[in-house]
Design a protein around this motif. Structure first.
Motif, short mmCIF file in Angstrom:
data_model
loop_
_atom_site.label_atom_id
_atom_site.label_comp_id
_atom_site.label_asym_id
_atom_site.label_seq_id
_atom_site.Cartn_x
_atom_site.Cartn_y
_atom_site.Cartn_z
N VAL A 135 -9.22 10.10 31.70
CA VAL A 135 -9.46 10.09 30.17
C VAL A 135 -10.35 11.36 30.11
O VAL A 135 -11.17 11.76 30.83
CB VAL A 135 -10.70 8.94 30.10
CG1 VAL A 135 -11.04 9.00 28.67
CG2 VAL A 135 -10.32 7.40 30.56
N PRO A 136 -9.58 12.17 28.98
CA PRO A 136 -10.21 13.57 28.83
C PRO A 136 -11.68 13.52 28.33
O PRO A 136 -12.27 14.85 28.55
CB PRO A 136 -9.11 13.89 27.88
CG PRO A 136 -8.70 12.66 26.96
CD PRO A 136 -8.69 11.76 28.15
N ILE A 154 -6.61 9.07 18.88
CA ILE A 154 -7.16 9.87 17.66
C ILE A 154 -7.88 11.02 17.75
O ILE A 154 -8.01 12.23 17.04
CB ILE A 154 -7.97 8.63 16.91
CG1 ILE A 154 -6.82 7.81 16.20
CG2 ILE A 154 -8.85 9.40 15.55
CD1 ILE A 154 -7.78 6.43 15.64
N GLU A 155 -8.76 11.01 18.68
CA GLU A 155 -9.58 12.19 19.19
C GLU A 155 -8.68 13.35 19.32
O GLU A 155 -9.17 14.56 19.04
CB GLU A 155 -10.69 11.77 20.25
CG GLU A 155 -11.83 10.87 19.86
CD GLU A 155 -12.58 10.38 21.20
OE1 GLU A 155 -12.54 11.06 22.35
OE2 GLU A 155 -13.55 9.51 21.00
N GLN A 156 -7.82 13.08 20.22
CA GLN A 156 -6.99 13.99 20.72
C GLN A 156 -5.91 14.87 19.39
O GLN A 156 -6.20 16.00 19.54
CB GLN A 156 -5.85 13.70 21.79
CG GLN A 156 -6.67 13.23 23.19
CD GLN A 156 -5.48 12.42 24.11
OE1 GLN A 156 -4.42 12.04 23.55
NE2 GLN A 156 -5.56 12.50 25.50
N LEU A 157 -5.82 14.03 18.72
CA LEU A 157 -4.93 14.60 17.42
C LEU A 157 -5.99 15.21 16.61
O LEU A 157 -5.61 16.51 16.09
CB LEU A 157 -4.59 13.33 16.61
CG LEU A 157 -3.21 12.57 17.35
CD1 LEU A 157 -2.85 11.43 16.41
CD2 LEU A 157 -1.98 13.63 17.37
N LEU A 158 -7.28 14.81 16.69
CA LEU A 158 -8.06 15.50 15.51
C LEU A 158 -8.85 16.81 16.17
O LEU A 158 -8.76 17.98 15.51
CB LEU A 158 -9.47 14.62 15.29
CG LEU A 158 -9.41 13.47 14.34
CD1 LEU A 158 -10.50 12.66 14.41
CD2 LEU A 158 -8.85 13.86 12.86
N ALA A 159 -8.53 16.97 17.35
CA ALA A 159 -9.06 18.08 18.08
C ALA A 159 -7.88 19.36 18.03
O ALA A 159 -8.25 20.30 18.05
CB ALA A 159 -9.23 17.96 19.95
N ARG A 160 -6.54 18.76 17.75
CA ARG A 160 -5.49 19.70 17.68
C ARG A 160 -5.50 20.59 16.20
O ARG A 160 -5.01 21.61 16.18
CB ARG A 160 -4.15 19.26 17.62
CG ARG A 160 -3.93 18.53 19.13
CD ARG A 160 -2.66 17.93 19.09
NE ARG A 160 -2.33 17.28 20.37
CZ ARG A 160 -1.05 16.78 20.55
NH1 ARG A 160 -0.26 16.54 19.83
NH2 ARG A 160 -1.08 16.18 21.85
#
Length: 209
Positions: free
Chosen positions: A6-7, A28-34
């Motif tokens: 888990v990142p 969702i967190e990963q997408l928003l971070a991009r």
């Protein structure tokens, strides 16, 4: 499936041990971070513009105020129009793209076209067309009969210019054409019903009289 760390959050739990809701939140967190914050970005930085077409210049009285055309002919380009009772009827043949396309090269008005003269402004042809349409004997010429003949002439005009339009689909006939039809099939009292939309009267009636 190979376990994925888990990142963010706990480093002791594998990806496969997460619940579906936890996996969703992680994605969702990963997408928003991009992507950078777009909260204040305009939807269209460069607003699209409508490209004008040749038809846009043929919208006749759309740019005028309601009283601009009523009772005068300063809007006429063919020099054959007459003052009309309403704004929508106050339109010249040279302001309607489809009608203008049928004006002969050497002519200035749609009423100069051979098709108009022979098929719409010729009493015998309109009478025969009306007889064929209504399948009854030709009555004595009177106000009611001329009203029907005017309607027939208008229908011939519409068929010539537009072809099949479909039920309830109305188009305004230019003032110059209306003038000729009224001259050929006059009302003795000078009483004419102008343009009506399909929902302005009984469905059995036509929009032009």
């Amino acid at each position: 499936m190979e376990n994925t760390e888990v990142p963010s959050g706990s480093r002791t739990r594998s990806y496969s041990s997460l619940t579906q809701e936890e996996r969703r939140n992680m994605m969702i967190e990963q997408l928003l971070a991009r992507y950078p914050d777009t909260e204040h970005d305009p939807a269209f930085p460069n607003n699209p513009r409508i490209i004008s077409t040749p038809d846009d210049s043929k919208t006749s009285q759309a740019e005028d105020t309601p009283e601009d055309r009523i009772g005068n002919t300063h809007w006429c380009h063919c020099e054959c129009c007459i003052p009309m009772a309403t704004q929508i009827e106050s339109v010249c043949c040279r302001e309607i793209h489809q009608v203008e396309g049928c004006i002969p090269e050497c002519g200035k008005c749609i009423t100069c076209a051979d098709m108009f003269i022979s098929q719409i402004a010729t009493q015998e042809h309109v009478q025969l067309t009306s007889l064929a349409m209504h399948l009854d004997e030709l009555p004595v010429v009177d106000a009611n009969n001329n009203r029907r003949l005017r309607k027939t002439a208008y229908r011939l005009f519409m068929a010539w210019i537009y072809g099949y339009l479909g039920k309830g689909n109305r188009r305004v006939i230019p003032s110059c054409a209306v003038k000729v039809v009224r001259d050929v099939f006059p009302d003795p009292n000078g009483s004419y019903v102008g343009f009506l939309y399909s929902d302005d009267y009984d469905a059995s009636e036509m929009a032009f009289h």
